[in-house]
Design a protein around this motif. Structure first.
Motif, short mmCIF file in Angstrom:
data_model
loop_
_atom_site.label_atom_id
_atom_site.label_comp_id
_atom_site.label_asym_id
_atom_site.label_seq_id
_atom_site.Cartn_x
_atom_site.Cartn_y
_atom_site.Cartn_z
N MET A 1 14.95 -38.74 -9.78
CA MET A 1 14.13 -39.29 -10.85
C MET A 1 12.67 -38.89 -10.67
O MET A 1 12.02 -38.48 -11.62
CB MET A 1 14.29 -40.81 -10.86
N THR A 2 12.15 -38.99 -9.45
CA THR A 2 10.74 -38.64 -9.24
C THR A 2 10.52 -37.13 -9.41
O THR A 2 9.44 -36.73 -9.82
CB THR A 2 10.26 -39.06 -7.84
N SER A 3 11.53 -36.33 -9.12
CA SER A 3 11.37 -34.88 -9.31
C SER A 3 11.21 -34.56 -10.79
O SER A 3 10.47 -33.64 -11.16
CB SER A 3 12.55 -34.12 -8.71
N TYR A 4 11.90 -35.31 -11.66
CA TYR A 4 11.73 -35.10 -13.10
C TYR A 4 10.31 -35.47 -13.53
O TYR A 4 9.71 -34.78 -14.36
CB TYR A 4 12.74 -35.94 -13.90
N LEU A 5 9.78 -36.52 -12.98
CA LEU A 5 8.41 -36.92 -13.32
C LEU A 5 7.39 -35.89 -12.87
O LEU A 5 6.42 -35.62 -13.57
CB LEU A 5 8.10 -38.28 -12.71
N ILE A 6 7.62 -35.31 -11.70
CA ILE A 6 6.72 -34.27 -11.20
C ILE A 6 6.77 -33.04 -12.10
O ILE A 6 5.73 -32.47 -12.44
CB ILE A 6 7.06 -33.92 -9.74
#
Length: 52
Positions: A1-6
């Motif tokens: 999920m955080t990789s998508y935000l990055i």
């Protein structure tokens, strides 16, 4: 999920950089302008970074 935000954040930053390049900045200036000035308005020119 955080990789998508990055990835989304990097895409938004790249879009801002492209807009500043179209306003007359070189690549280094446009990367910094996204941080300091956000996205440019249609009438804005590249912000200058002159030393006093």
């Amino acid at each position: 999920m955080t990789s998508y935000l990055i990835v989304i954040a990097l895409i938004i930053w790249a879009l801002g950089t492209i807009q500043w390049k179209n306003a007359g900045c070189d690549l280094k200036q446009s990367i910094g302008a996204v941080i300091t000035n956000g996205f440019p308005e249609s009438y804005e020119e590249c912000p200058t970074t002159e030393d006093p």
